[in-house]
Design a protein around this motif. Structure first.
Motif, mmCIF file in Angstrom:
data_model
loop_
_atom_site.group_PDB
_atom_site.id
_atom_site.type_symbol
_atom_site.label_atom_id
_atom_site.label_comp_id
_atom_site.label_asym_id
_atom_site.label_seq_id
_atom_site.Cartn_x
_atom_site.Cartn_y
_atom_site.Cartn_z
ATOM 1 N N SER A 130 -7.506 2.121 2.082
ATOM 2 C CA SER A 130 -6.894 1.697 3.336
ATOM 3 C C SER A 130 -7.793 0.671 4.029
ATOM 4 O O SER A 130 -7.318 -0.337 4.566
ATOM 5 N N GLU A 131 -9.091 0.913 3.970
ATOM 6 C CA GLU A 131 -10.079 -0.048 4.487
ATOM 7 C C GLU A 131 -10.007 -1.364 3.705
ATOM 8 O O GLU A 131 -10.063 -2.450 4.290
ATOM 9 N N LEU A 132 -9.861 -1.268 2.388
ATOM 10 C CA LEU A 132 -9.717 -2.459 1.552
ATOM 11 C C LEU A 132 -8.507 -3.274 1.988
ATOM 12 O O LEU A 132 -8.588 -4.494 2.134
ATOM 13 N N LYS A 133 -7.381 -2.618 2.207
ATOM 14 C CA LYS A 133 -6.160 -3.310 2.633
ATOM 15 C C LYS A 133 -6.411 -4.100 3.919
ATOM 16 O O LYS A 133 -6.058 -5.280 4.019
ATOM 17 N N GLU A 134 -7.040 -3.467 4.894
ATOM 18 C CA GLU A 134 -7.336 -4.152 6.159
ATOM 19 C C GLU A 134 -8.257 -5.346 5.939
ATOM 20 O O GLU A 134 -8.034 -6.421 6.497
ATOM 21 N N ASN A 135 -9.298 -5.168 5.133
ATOM 22 C CA ASN A 135 -10.241 -6.256 4.860
ATOM 23 C C ASN A 135 -9.567 -7.427 4.144
ATOM 24 O O ASN A 135 -9.818 -8.584 4.475
ATOM 25 N N PHE B 110 0.852 -1.185 0.000
ATOM 26 C CA PHE B 110 0.000 0.000 0.000
ATOM 27 C C PHE B 110 0.885 1.232 0.000
ATOM 28 O O PHE B 110 1.773 1.374 0.838
ATOM 29 N N LYS B 111 0.671 2.111 -0.958
ATOM 30 C CA LYS B 111 1.413 3.368 -1.052
ATOM 31 C C LYS B 111 0.415 4.508 -0.982
ATOM 32 O O LYS B 111 -0.503 4.595 -1.793
ATOM 33 N N TYR C 71 -1.387 3.638 -4.491
ATOM 34 C CA TYR C 71 -1.795 2.380 -5.110
ATOM 35 C C TYR C 71 -1.811 1.266 -4.079
ATOM 36 O O TYR C 71 -1.182 1.349 -3.035
ATOM 37 N N ILE C 72 -2.587 0.237 -4.407
ATOM 38 C CA ILE C 72 -2.584 -1.000 -3.653
ATOM 39 C C ILE C 72 -2.191 -2.098 -4.633
ATOM 40 O O ILE C 72 -2.640 -2.096 -5.778
ATOM 41 N N GLN C 73 -1.307 -2.981 -4.174
ATOM 42 C CA GLN C 73 -0.806 -4.047 -5.043
ATOM 43 C C GLN C 73 -0.912 -5.375 -4.301
ATOM 44 O O GLN C 73 -0.530 -5.475 -3.132
#
Length: 114
Positions: free
Chosen positions: A95-100, A48-49, A58-60
């Protein structure tokens, strides 16, 4: 749940996520590729950047056996496992997506080991 970014969308399903490229920017950066489905059990890392004043964030998603780009934001624009987003509300959502995703990856590993 669907998370709408600058060059694509990520949909969270029960056991997988789907990256799609709808819209003009998605077409410019990834062409006419179809949706990409990634099972949570295949995800090995989530990068996550944060967005800045000058660049998108971006999220990768790294996957088993995959060769993700390592060139930062410029390579992320063309990487099929990355979705770019703007700052503010979009960044908060991603950021919520990353946690999920991390929770679901952890749960998928625990379920497969029992």
């Amino acid at each position: 749940m669907e998370y709408v970014g600058h060059n694509g969308q990520v949909q969270l399903l029960e056991d997988r996520l789907v990256i799609s490229r709808k819209g003009f920017v998605g077409f410019l950066t990834n062409g006419l590729k179809g949706d990409k489905t990634i099972p949570f059990s295949s995800i090995t890392a989530v990068q996550f950047k944060n967005a800045s004043i000058w660049t998108n964030g971006y999220i990768q998603f790294s996957v088993q056996g995959g060769i993700e780009s390592r060139g930062g934001i410029f390579d992320a624009t063309r990487d099929e496992n990355s979705v770019m987003f703007r700052g503010g509300e979009q960044q908060d959502r991603f950021s919520e997506l990353k946690e999920n995703v991390e929770k679901r990856v952890f749960a998928s590993r625990n379920n497969s080991s029992t």
